[in-house]
Design a protein around this motif. Structure first.
Motif, PDB file in Angstrom:
ATOM      1  N   GLN A   3       0.851  -1.180   0.000  1.00 40.45           N
ATOM      2  CA  GLN A   3       0.000   0.000   0.000  1.00 40.45           C
ATOM      3  C   GLN A   3       0.893   1.238   0.000  1.00 40.45           C
ATOM      4  O   GLN A   3       1.955   1.250   0.626  1.00 40.45           O
ATOM      5  N   LEU A   4       0.443   2.266  -0.704  1.00 48.65           N
ATOM      6  CA  LEU A   4       1.203   3.506  -0.807  1.00 48.65           C
ATOM      7  C   LEU A   4       0.364   4.672  -0.310  1.00 48.65           C
ATOM      8  O   LEU A   4      -0.845   4.733  -0.589  1.00 48.65           O
ATOM      9  N   ALA A   5       1.002   5.593   0.388  1.00 46.72           N
ATOM     10  CA  ALA A   5       0.288   6.755   0.911  1.00 46.72           C
ATOM     11  C   ALA A   5       1.148   7.994   0.760  1.00 46.72           C
ATOM     12  O   ALA A   5       2.256   8.055   1.302  1.00 46.72           O
ATOM     13  N   GLU A   6       0.629   8.989   0.006  1.00 44.07           N
ATOM     14  CA  GLU A   6       1.362  10.230  -0.186  1.00 44.07           C
ATOM     15  C   GLU A   6       1.070  11.216   0.925  1.00 44.07           C
ATOM     16  O   GLU A   6       0.013  11.162   1.566  1.00 44.07           O
ATOM     17  N   ALA A  24       5.480   3.402   1.858  1.00 45.81           N
ATOM     18  CA  ALA A  24       5.026   2.084   1.406  1.00 45.81           C
ATOM     19  C   ALA A  24       4.912   1.153   2.601  1.00 45.81           C
ATOM     20  O   ALA A  24       5.800   1.084   3.442  1.00 45.81           O
ATOM     21  N   THR A  25       3.816   0.436   2.677  1.00 51.59           N
ATOM     22  CA  THR A  25       3.620  -0.564   3.733  1.00 51.59           C
ATOM     23  C   THR A  25       3.156  -1.867   3.097  1.00 51.59           C
ATOM     24  O   THR A  25       2.740  -1.901   1.942  1.00 51.59           O
ATOM     25  N   GLY A  26       3.243  -2.943   3.857  1.00 57.47           N
ATOM     26  CA  GLY A  26       2.852  -4.234   3.332  1.00 57.47           C
ATOM     27  C   GLY A  26       4.038  -4.951   2.737  1.00 57.47           C
ATOM     28  O   GLY A  26       5.147  -4.872   3.252  1.00 57.47           O
ATOM     29  N   TYR A  27       3.822  -5.652   1.656  1.00 56.12           N
ATOM     30  CA  TYR A  27       4.852  -6.462   1.011  1.00 56.12           C
ATOM     31  C   TYR A  27       5.766  -5.550   0.189  1.00 56.12           C
ATOM     32  O   TYR A  27       5.742  -5.530  -1.025  1.00 56.12           O
ATOM     33  N   GLY A 109       1.255  -1.156 -11.103  1.00 54.79           N
ATOM     34  CA  GLY A 109       0.117  -1.856 -10.521  1.00 54.79           C
ATOM     35  C   GLY A 109      -0.396  -1.336  -9.191  1.00 54.79           C
ATOM     36  O   GLY A 109      -1.538  -1.590  -8.824  1.00 54.79           O
ATOM     37  N   VAL A 110       0.445  -0.611  -8.473  1.00 56.55           N
ATOM     38  CA  VAL A 110       0.039  -0.135  -7.151  1.00 56.55           C
ATOM     39  C   VAL A 110       0.129   1.382  -7.120  1.00 56.55           C
ATOM     40  O   VAL A 110       1.149   1.945  -7.527  1.00 56.55           O
ATOM     41  N   TRP A 111      -0.919   2.011  -6.607  1.00 61.59           N
ATOM     42  CA  TRP A 111      -1.004   3.466  -6.603  1.00 61.59           C
ATOM     43  C   TRP A 111      -1.388   3.991  -5.233  1.00 61.59           C
ATOM     44  O   TRP A 111      -2.150   3.355  -4.507  1.00 61.59           O
ATOM     45  N   GLY A 112      -0.895   5.182  -4.918  1.00 63.12           N
ATOM     46  CA  GLY A 112      -1.349   5.883  -3.733  1.00 63.12           C
ATOM     47  C   GLY A 112      -2.634   6.636  -4.050  1.00 63.12           C
ATOM     48  O   GLY A 112      -3.133   6.610  -5.180  1.00 63.12           O
TER      49      GLY A 112
END
Length: 121
Positions: A3-6, A24-27, A109-112
């Motif tokens: 997971q990404l958080a700006e 970035a959190t998680g894997y 594939g992964v976005w904040g």
């Protein structure tokens, strides 16, 4: 799943500076390549800067010499230092991650959730 958080967006006058961050959190082992994209109202999302795990970077021509992308792998964090900001830099800025750096939005594939940056003239 990562997971990404700006954080760190805001408003600034032309010529000013802002720094936005992405946690970035998680894997996070999958965040080999991380990047910043932006989307202005009525426009398509475009790549701004990317940075590979080894620190190699790339920038869109319009921000070269003004923006600097960096990452702290120990903190699973990504940063974008934006200097000499222009009104045309106004957009929602997104951080993203992928296995292999690519200029194609569809390859990420992964976005904040996005951080608003507004530059007034």
């Amino acid at each position: 799943q990562v997971q990404l958080a700006e954080s760190g967006g805001g408003s600034v006058q032309a010529g000013g500076s802002l720094r936005i961050s992405c946690a970035a959190t998680g894997y996070t082992s999958s965040t080999i390549c991380m990047g910043w994209f932006r989307q202005a109202p009525g426009k398509e999302r475009e790549g701004v800067a990317g940075i590979d795990l080894d620190g190699s970077t790339s920038y869109v021509d319009s921000v070269k010499g003004r923006f600097t992308v960096s990452r702290d792998n120990a903190k699973s964090s990504l940063y974008l230092q934006m200097n000499s900001l222009k009104p045309e830099d106004t957009a929602v800025y997104y951080c993203a991650s992928t296995f292999f750096c690519s200029s194609e939005v569809a390859d990420w594939g992964v976005w904040g959730q996005g951080a608003q940056v507004f530059v007034s003239s």
